[in-house]
Design a protein around this motif. Structure first.
Motif, PDB file in Angstrom:
ATOM      1  N   ASP A  11     -31.098  -0.876 -10.144  1.00 38.70           N
ATOM      2  CA  ASP A  11     -31.950  -1.698  -9.292  1.00 38.70           C
ATOM      3  C   ASP A  11     -33.143  -0.940  -8.721  1.00 38.70           C
ATOM      4  OD1 ASP A  11     -30.093  -0.241  -7.696  1.00 38.70           O
ATOM      5  OD2 ASP A  11     -30.573  -1.521  -5.990  1.00 38.70           O
ATOM      6  N   ASP A  12     -33.078   0.385  -8.683  1.00 40.54           N
ATOM      7  CA  ASP A  12     -34.198   1.182  -8.181  1.00 40.54           C
ATOM      8  C   ASP A  12     -35.262   1.248  -9.282  1.00 40.54           C
ATOM      9  OD1 ASP A  12     -35.931   3.481  -7.676  1.00 40.54           O
ATOM     10  OD2 ASP A  12     -34.531   3.994  -6.068  1.00 40.54           O
ATOM     11  N   GLU A  13     -36.386   0.608  -9.038  1.00 38.84           N
ATOM     12  CA  GLU A  13     -37.402   0.481 -10.087  1.00 38.84           C
ATOM     13  C   GLU A  13     -37.932   1.830 -10.557  1.00 38.84           C
ATOM     14  OE1 GLU A  13     -41.639  -1.854 -10.996  1.00 38.84           O
ATOM     15  OE2 GLU A  13     -40.685  -1.987  -9.017  1.00 38.84           O
ATOM     16  N   SER A  14     -38.129   2.774  -9.624  1.00 38.26           N
ATOM     17  CA  SER A  14     -38.683   4.075 -10.005  1.00 38.26           C
ATOM     18  C   SER A  14     -37.720   4.836 -10.904  1.00 38.26           C
ATOM     19  CB  SER A  14     -39.022   4.900  -8.760  1.00 38.26           C
ATOM     20  OG  SER A  14     -37.854   5.141  -7.981  1.00 38.26           O
ATOM     21  N   ILE A  15     -36.421   4.792 -10.573  1.00 29.04           N
ATOM     22  CA  ILE A  15     -35.417   5.471 -11.402  1.00 29.04           C
ATOM     23  C   ILE A  15     -35.309   4.778 -12.748  1.00 29.04           C
ATOM     24  CG2 ILE A  15     -32.960   6.010 -11.640  1.00 29.04           C
ATOM     25  CD1 ILE A  15     -32.809   6.337  -8.629  1.00 29.04           C
ATOM     26  N   ARG A  16     -35.259   3.452 -12.730  1.00 29.01           N
ATOM     27  CA  ARG A  16     -35.127   2.682 -13.974  1.00 29.01           C
ATOM     28  C   ARG A  16     -36.300   2.961 -14.921  1.00 29.01           C
ATOM     29  NH1 ARG A  16     -35.041  -1.888 -11.779  1.00 29.01           N
ATOM     30  NH2 ARG A  16     -37.078  -2.735 -12.325  1.00 29.01           N
ATOM     31  N   THR A  17     -37.507   2.952 -14.376  1.00 29.49           N
ATOM     32  CA  THR A  17     -38.693   3.194 -15.188  1.00 29.49           C
ATOM     33  C   THR A  17     -38.684   4.600 -15.774  1.00 29.49           C
ATOM     34  OG1 THR A  17     -39.988   1.655 -13.833  1.00 29.49           O
ATOM     35  CG2 THR A  17     -41.211   3.237 -15.174  1.00 29.49           C
ATOM     36  N   MET A  18     -38.293   5.584 -14.959  1.00 27.13           N
ATOM     37  CA  MET A  18     -38.263   6.975 -15.416  1.00 27.13           C
ATOM     38  C   MET A  18     -37.242   7.169 -16.534  1.00 27.13           C
ATOM     39  SD  MET A  18     -37.146  10.393 -13.298  1.00 27.13           S
ATOM     40  CE  MET A  18     -35.468   9.747 -13.077  1.00 27.13           C
ATOM     41  N   VAL A  19     -36.047   6.589 -16.360  1.00 23.07           N
ATOM     42  CA  VAL A  19     -34.983   6.761 -17.352  1.00 23.07           C
ATOM     43  C   VAL A  19     -35.345   6.073 -18.663  1.00 23.07           C
ATOM     44  CG1 VAL A  19     -32.585   6.186 -17.895  1.00 23.07           C
ATOM     45  CG2 VAL A  19     -33.170   7.085 -15.634  1.00 23.07           C
ATOM     46  N   LYS A  31     -34.066  -0.314 -22.787  1.00 23.72           N
ATOM     47  CA  LYS A  31     -34.561  -1.438 -21.997  1.00 23.72           C
ATOM     48  C   LYS A  31     -33.897  -1.380 -20.623  1.00 23.72           C
ATOM     49  CE  LYS A  31     -35.203  -4.486 -26.015  1.00 23.72           C
ATOM     50  NZ  LYS A  31     -34.814  -5.774 -26.643  1.00 23.72           N
ATOM     51  N   GLY A  32     -34.657  -1.734 -19.588  1.00 21.36           N
ATOM     52  CA  GLY A  32     -34.136  -1.670 -18.233  1.00 21.36           C
ATOM     53  C   GLY A  32     -33.915  -3.038 -17.617  1.00 21.36           C
ATOM     54  N   PHE A  33     -32.910  -3.115 -16.735  1.00 23.93           N
ATOM     55  CA  PHE A  33     -32.566  -4.371 -16.059  1.00 23.93           C
ATOM     56  C   PHE A  33     -32.232  -4.079 -14.596  1.00 23.93           C
ATOM     57  CE2 PHE A  33     -31.271  -4.378 -20.486  1.00 23.93           C
ATOM     58  CZ  PHE A  33     -32.012  -5.438 -20.990  1.00 23.93           C
ATOM     59  N   PRO A  34     -32.744  -4.886 -13.660  1.00 29.96           N
ATOM     60  CA  PRO A  34     -32.554  -4.606 -12.234  1.00 29.96           C
ATOM     61  C   PRO A  34     -31.241  -5.105 -11.647  1.00 29.96           C
ATOM     62  CG  PRO A  34     -33.969  -6.503 -12.494  1.00 29.96           C
ATOM     63  CD  PRO A  34     -33.690  -6.000 -13.873  1.00 29.96           C
ATOM     64  N   LEU A  57     -25.372  -2.058  -7.187  1.00 29.81           N
ATOM     65  CA  LEU A  57     -26.340  -3.059  -7.615  1.00 29.81           C
ATOM     66  C   LEU A  57     -26.321  -4.238  -6.647  1.00 29.81           C
ATOM     67  CD1 LEU A  57     -25.505  -3.186 -11.446  1.00 29.81           C
ATOM     68  CD2 LEU A  57     -27.598  -2.243 -10.436  1.00 29.81           C
ATOM     69  N   PRO A  58     -27.414  -4.948  -6.521  1.00 32.34           N
ATOM     70  CA  PRO A  58     -27.411  -6.146  -5.681  1.00 32.34           C
ATOM     71  C   PRO A  58     -26.541  -7.224  -6.309  1.00 32.34           C
ATOM     72  CG  PRO A  58     -29.459  -5.990  -6.918  1.00 32.34           C
ATOM     73  CD  PRO A  58     -28.731  -4.696  -7.131  1.00 32.34           C
ATOM     74  N   GLY A  59     -25.790  -7.939  -5.482  1.00 30.54           N
ATOM     75  CA  GLY A  59     -24.895  -8.969  -6.026  1.00 30.54           C
ATOM     76  C   GLY A  59     -23.675  -8.326  -6.655  1.00 30.54           C
ATOM     77  N   GLU A  60     -23.497  -8.537  -7.926  1.00 30.51           N
ATOM     78  CA  GLU A  60     -22.345  -7.988  -8.640  1.00 30.51           C
ATOM     79  C   GLU A  60     -22.545  -6.491  -8.889  1.00 30.51           C
ATOM     80  OE1 GLU A  60     -19.643  -9.171 -12.527  1.00 30.51           O
ATOM     81  OE2 GLU A  60     -21.758  -9.718 -12.468  1.00 30.51           O
ATOM     82  N   ASP A  61     -21.569  -5.662  -8.451  1.00 28.87           N
ATOM     83  CA  ASP A  61     -21.752  -4.219  -8.604  1.00 28.87           C
ATOM     84  C   ASP A  61     -21.334  -3.738  -9.998  1.00 28.87           C
ATOM     85  OD1 ASP A  61     -18.943  -3.772  -8.731  1.00 28.87           O
ATOM     86  OD2 ASP A  61     -18.808  -3.563  -6.565  1.00 28.87           O
ATOM     87  N   GLY A  62     -21.657  -2.468 -10.267  1.00 33.73           N
ATOM     88  CA  GLY A  62     -21.421  -1.904 -11.587  1.00 33.73           C
ATOM     89  C   GLY A  62     -19.966  -1.831 -11.984  1.00 33.73           C
ATOM     90  N   LEU A  63     -19.079  -1.575 -11.031  1.00 30.76           N
ATOM     91  CA  LEU A  63     -17.657  -1.483 -11.347  1.00 30.76           C
ATOM     92  C   LEU A  63     -17.109  -2.833 -11.804  1.00 30.76           C
ATOM     93  CD1 LEU A  63     -16.372   0.850  -8.479  1.00 30.76           C
ATOM     94  CD2 LEU A  63     -16.702   1.433 -10.892  1.00 30.76           C
TER      95      LEU A  63
END
Length: 235
Positions: A11-19, A31-34, A57-63
């Protein structure tokens, strides 16, 4: 050779874009998804070769997402690397217990992340080759495990296992009569050494026992060392 596709759920746009940028620059198709909604929509269109999944993550978490991935036939064997907060030790353990292939703690260096991605991708490819070239059928008492077909039957009835449970049982059957330490199991099944191995391995053993109806006589606990399957006197 086709590029390996990677979905980055962060969800962190800066991290997502960098990765995503780093992965694409390293020969992957990333491909990235927030959030889970965008991720699920993409999964309906096409499955990736590997997923980088943030826990917070917002809403439903990763686990929760990981748990659902591992419960579906189409995604139960899909490699997943969890992105966790550096201080959240319990999240690392829970992620591994739910079937994550690896984890990377934030803040992370991009070179470390790429190394982890390469390692998981390599293990996945090697596991597939081994299954195709050397897949065997193992039998012990009332259980029959088919490595090629990724099928386990108990008393003739198919039992559904997660990818890690299947690898764990396969490893024990392949080494019948030999005690495997928890560290050996962690290295062979998860592909790396981790300080929470004792709990992670024990939880998977307990779940596996429940699924195969084992009272402890099939998968034997060797106190203070690890686990083994057979061979006992007369077997």
């Amino acid at each position: 050779m086709d590029k390996l596709s990677v979905y980055v759920v962060e969800d962190d746009e800066s991290i997502r874009t960098m990765v995503v940028y780093a992965l694409n620059g390293s020969g992957y198709e990333a491909k990235g998804f927030p959030d889970s909604h965008a991720f699920r929509a993409a999964m309906e269109r096409a499955l990736p070769d590997l997923i980088l999944l943030d826990i917070m993550l917002p809403g439903e978490d990763g686990l929760s997402i990981l748990k659902q991935l591992r419960s579906s036939r189409s995604t139960e064997r899909l490699p997943v690397i969890m992105l966790t907060a550096k201080s959240a030790e319990i999240d690392k353990v829970r992620g591994l217990d739910l079937g994550a292939d690896d984890y990377v703690a934030k803040p992370f260096g991009i070179m470390e992340l790429l190394s982890r991605v390469r390692a998981v991708a390599r293990r996945t490819v090697e596991t597939g080759k081994t299954s195709q070239q050397e897949g065997k059928i193992y039998q012990y008492r009332n259980i029959r495990l088919d490595e090629d077909g990724h099928i386990l039957t108990v008393d003739g009835e198919e039992v559904i296992l997660t990818r890690k449970e299947f690898q764990l049982l396969s490893d024990l059957l392949r080494n019948q009569g030999r005690v495997l330490t928890r560290d050996q199991i962690m290295e062979q099944v998860w592909g790396f050494d981790y300080g929470g191995a004792t709990r992670t391995v024990d939880i998977h053993i307990n779940t596996l026992r429940k699924k195969i109806g084992d009272d402890g006589s099939i998968i034997q606990t060797v106190r203070g060392i690890g686990y083994k399957i057979g061979k006992e006197a007369g077997e």
